[in-house]
Design a protein around this motif. Sequence first.
Motif, PDB file in Angstrom:
ATOM      1  N   PHE A  34       0.792  -1.082   0.105  1.00 22.28           N
ATOM      2  CA  PHE A  34       0.035   0.167   0.149  1.00 22.28           C
ATOM      3  C   PHE A  34       0.968   1.254  -0.112  1.00 22.28           C
ATOM      4  O   PHE A  34       1.476   1.414   0.863  1.00 22.28           O
ATOM      5  CB  PHE A  34      -0.799   0.093   1.293  1.00 22.28           C
ATOM      6  N   LYS A  35       1.181   1.931  -1.254  1.00 21.32           N
ATOM      7  CA  LYS A  35       1.843   3.234  -1.197  1.00 21.32           C
ATOM      8  C   LYS A  35       1.140   4.090  -0.648  1.00 21.32           C
ATOM      9  O   LYS A  35       0.163   4.550  -0.526  1.00 21.32           O
ATOM     10  CB  LYS A  35       2.202   3.208  -2.665  1.00 21.32           C
ATOM     11  N   ALA A  36       2.338   5.385  -0.346  1.00 22.58           N
ATOM     12  CA  ALA A  36       1.810   6.466   0.248  1.00 22.58           C
ATOM     13  C   ALA A  36       1.000   7.529  -0.562  1.00 22.58           C
ATOM     14  O   ALA A  36       0.149   8.272  -0.130  1.00 22.58           O
ATOM     15  CB  ALA A  36       3.053   7.286   0.728  1.00 22.58           C
ATOM     16  N   ASP A  37       1.211   7.285  -1.699  1.00 21.36           N
ATOM     17  CA  ASP A  37       0.359   7.801  -2.795  1.00 21.36           C
ATOM     18  C   ASP A  37      -1.096   7.233  -3.054  1.00 21.36           C
ATOM     19  O   ASP A  37      -1.634   7.943  -3.998  1.00 21.36           O
ATOM     20  CB  ASP A  37       1.102   8.061  -3.945  1.00 21.36           C
ATOM     21  N   GLY A  38      -1.544   6.537  -2.244  1.00 24.37           N
ATOM     22  CA  GLY A  38      -2.904   5.915  -2.534  1.00 24.37           C
ATOM     23  C   GLY A  38      -2.963   4.741  -3.526  1.00 24.37           C
ATOM     24  O   GLY A  38      -4.037   4.879  -4.034  1.00 24.37           O
ATOM     25  N   THR A  39      -1.916   4.036  -3.634  1.00 21.31           N
ATOM     26  CA  THR A  39      -1.982   3.013  -4.797  1.00 21.31           C
ATOM     27  C   THR A  39      -1.482   1.662  -4.363  1.00 21.31           C
ATOM     28  O   THR A  39      -0.862   1.658  -3.145  1.00 21.31           O
ATOM     29  CB  THR A  39      -1.392   3.258  -6.119  1.00 21.31           C
ATOM     30  N   PHE A  40      -1.866   0.864  -4.968  1.00 19.69           N
ATOM     31  CA  PHE A  40      -1.230  -0.677  -4.513  1.00 19.69           C
ATOM     32  C   PHE A  40       0.042  -0.896  -5.567  1.00 19.69           C
ATOM     33  O   PHE A  40      -0.063  -0.429  -6.668  1.00 19.69           O
ATOM     34  CB  PHE A  40      -2.318  -1.888  -4.886  1.00 19.69           C
ATOM     35  N   GLU A  41       0.730  -1.487  -5.119  1.00 21.34           N
ATOM     36  CA  GLU A  41       1.812  -1.795  -5.747  1.00 21.34           C
ATOM     37  C   GLU A  41       2.406  -3.407  -5.563  1.00 21.34           C
ATOM     38  O   GLU A  41       2.632  -3.810  -4.388  1.00 21.34           O
ATOM     39  CB  GLU A  41       3.372  -1.037  -5.439  1.00 21.34           C
ATOM     40  N   PRO A  42       2.160  -4.414  -6.764  1.00 24.18           N
ATOM     41  CA  PRO A  42       1.600  -4.025  -8.004  1.00 24.18           C
ATOM     42  C   PRO A  42      -0.229  -3.923  -7.810  1.00 24.18           C
ATOM     43  O   PRO A  42      -0.509  -4.666  -7.068  1.00 24.18           O
ATOM     44  CB  PRO A  42       2.064  -5.139  -8.827  1.00 24.18           C
ATOM     45  N   ALA A  43      -0.663  -3.315  -8.761  1.00 22.28           N
ATOM     46  CA  ALA A  43      -2.124  -3.312  -8.735  1.00 22.28           C
ATOM     47  C   ALA A  43      -2.527  -4.454  -9.538  1.00 22.28           C
ATOM     48  O   ALA A  43      -3.929  -4.866  -9.281  1.00 22.28           O
ATOM     49  CB  ALA A  43      -2.421  -1.895  -9.590  1.00 22.28           C
ATOM     50  N   HIS A  44      -1.731  -5.267 -10.115  1.00 22.27           N
ATOM     51  CA  HIS A  44      -2.196  -6.298 -11.028  1.00 22.27           C
ATOM     52  C   HIS A  44      -1.188  -7.639 -10.454  1.00 22.27           C
ATOM     53  O   HIS A  44      -0.030  -7.601 -11.065  1.00 22.27           O
ATOM     54  CB  HIS A  44      -2.097  -6.113 -12.353  1.00 22.27           C
ATOM     55  N   LEU A  45      -1.683  -8.265  -9.494  1.00 19.26           N
ATOM     56  CA  LEU A  45      -0.656  -9.336  -9.017  1.00 19.26           C
ATOM     57  C   LEU A  45      -1.053 -10.732  -9.404  1.00 19.26           C
ATOM     58  O   LEU A  45      -2.120 -11.265  -9.361  1.00 19.26           O
ATOM     59  CB  LEU A  45      -0.777  -9.472  -7.349  1.00 19.26           C
ATOM     60  N   GLU A  46       0.081 -11.066 -10.181  1.00 17.63           N
ATOM     61  CA  GLU A  46      -0.009 -12.517 -10.978  1.00 17.63           C
ATOM     62  C   GLU A  46       0.554 -13.538  -9.875  1.00 17.63           C
ATOM     63  O   GLU A  46       1.660 -13.520  -9.487  1.00 17.63           O
ATOM     64  CB  GLU A  46       0.321 -12.536 -12.247  1.00 17.63           C
ATOM     65  N   VAL A  47      -0.197 -14.590  -9.659  1.00 19.00           N
ATOM     66  CA  VAL A  47       0.125 -15.748  -8.958  1.00 19.00           C
ATOM     67  C   VAL A  47      -0.150 -17.252  -9.540  1.00 19.00           C
ATOM     68  O   VAL A  47      -1.239 -17.162 -10.509  1.00 19.00           O
ATOM     69  CB  VAL A  47      -0.320 -15.633  -7.528  1.00 19.00           C
ATOM     70  N   GLN A  48       0.563 -18.316  -9.099  1.00 20.51           N
ATOM     71  CA  GLN A  48       0.233 -19.503  -9.655  1.00 20.51           C
ATOM     72  C   GLN A  48      -1.003 -20.000  -8.715  1.00 20.51           C
ATOM     73  O   GLN A  48      -1.197 -19.988  -7.697  1.00 20.51           O
ATOM     74  CB  GLN A  48       1.349 -20.375  -9.677  1.00 20.51           C
ATOM     75  N   ALA A  49      -1.890 -20.965  -9.439  1.00 16.98           N
ATOM     76  CA  ALA A  49      -2.882 -21.560  -8.715  1.00 16.98           C
ATOM     77  C   ALA A  49      -2.203 -22.335  -7.371  1.00 16.98           C
ATOM     78  O   ALA A  49      -1.221 -23.107  -7.772  1.00 16.98           O
ATOM     79  CB  ALA A  49      -3.625 -22.509  -9.460  1.00 16.98           C
ATOM     80  N   GLY A  50      -2.958 -22.675  -6.332  1.00 14.00           N
ATOM     81  CA  GLY A  50      -2.374 -23.327  -5.257  1.00 14.00           C
ATOM     82  C   GLY A  50      -2.115 -22.680  -4.025  1.00 14.00           C
ATOM     83  O   GLY A  50      -2.993 -21.501  -3.920  1.00 14.00           O
TER      84      GLY A  50
END
Length: 115
Positions: A34-50
Amino acid sequence: MRAWIAFAALVWAGWLAPMSVAGAADMPVHTLTFKADGTFEPAHLEVQAGRFKIVLVNESTEAVEFESLPLRKEKVLGPGVTSFVVLSLSRPGEYPFFDDFHPQVKGTLVVLPKP
């Protein structure tokens, strides 16, 4: 009696700790900030199933809340706090999440099929 209960708790913890550490060592770990500028980093988080862990880092000066309705997960973090959530997802797809205290801050967890 109290000494026996304390002893039993230590023995129990000693037997379970190696099992939980072994399971955690095999689990992929991802970080969501959660960044100080009010955004998520990353906003698009890719993970493997499991099964995997997402480390949540609040770099802002305000409290935030990671929340995902489809995942049925929420976690409140004070300013400067780091915590985590563990998820087990077998179905690939996109799962939205947001900061419940700042609803305009949104992101997407993308679960990819296992190779």
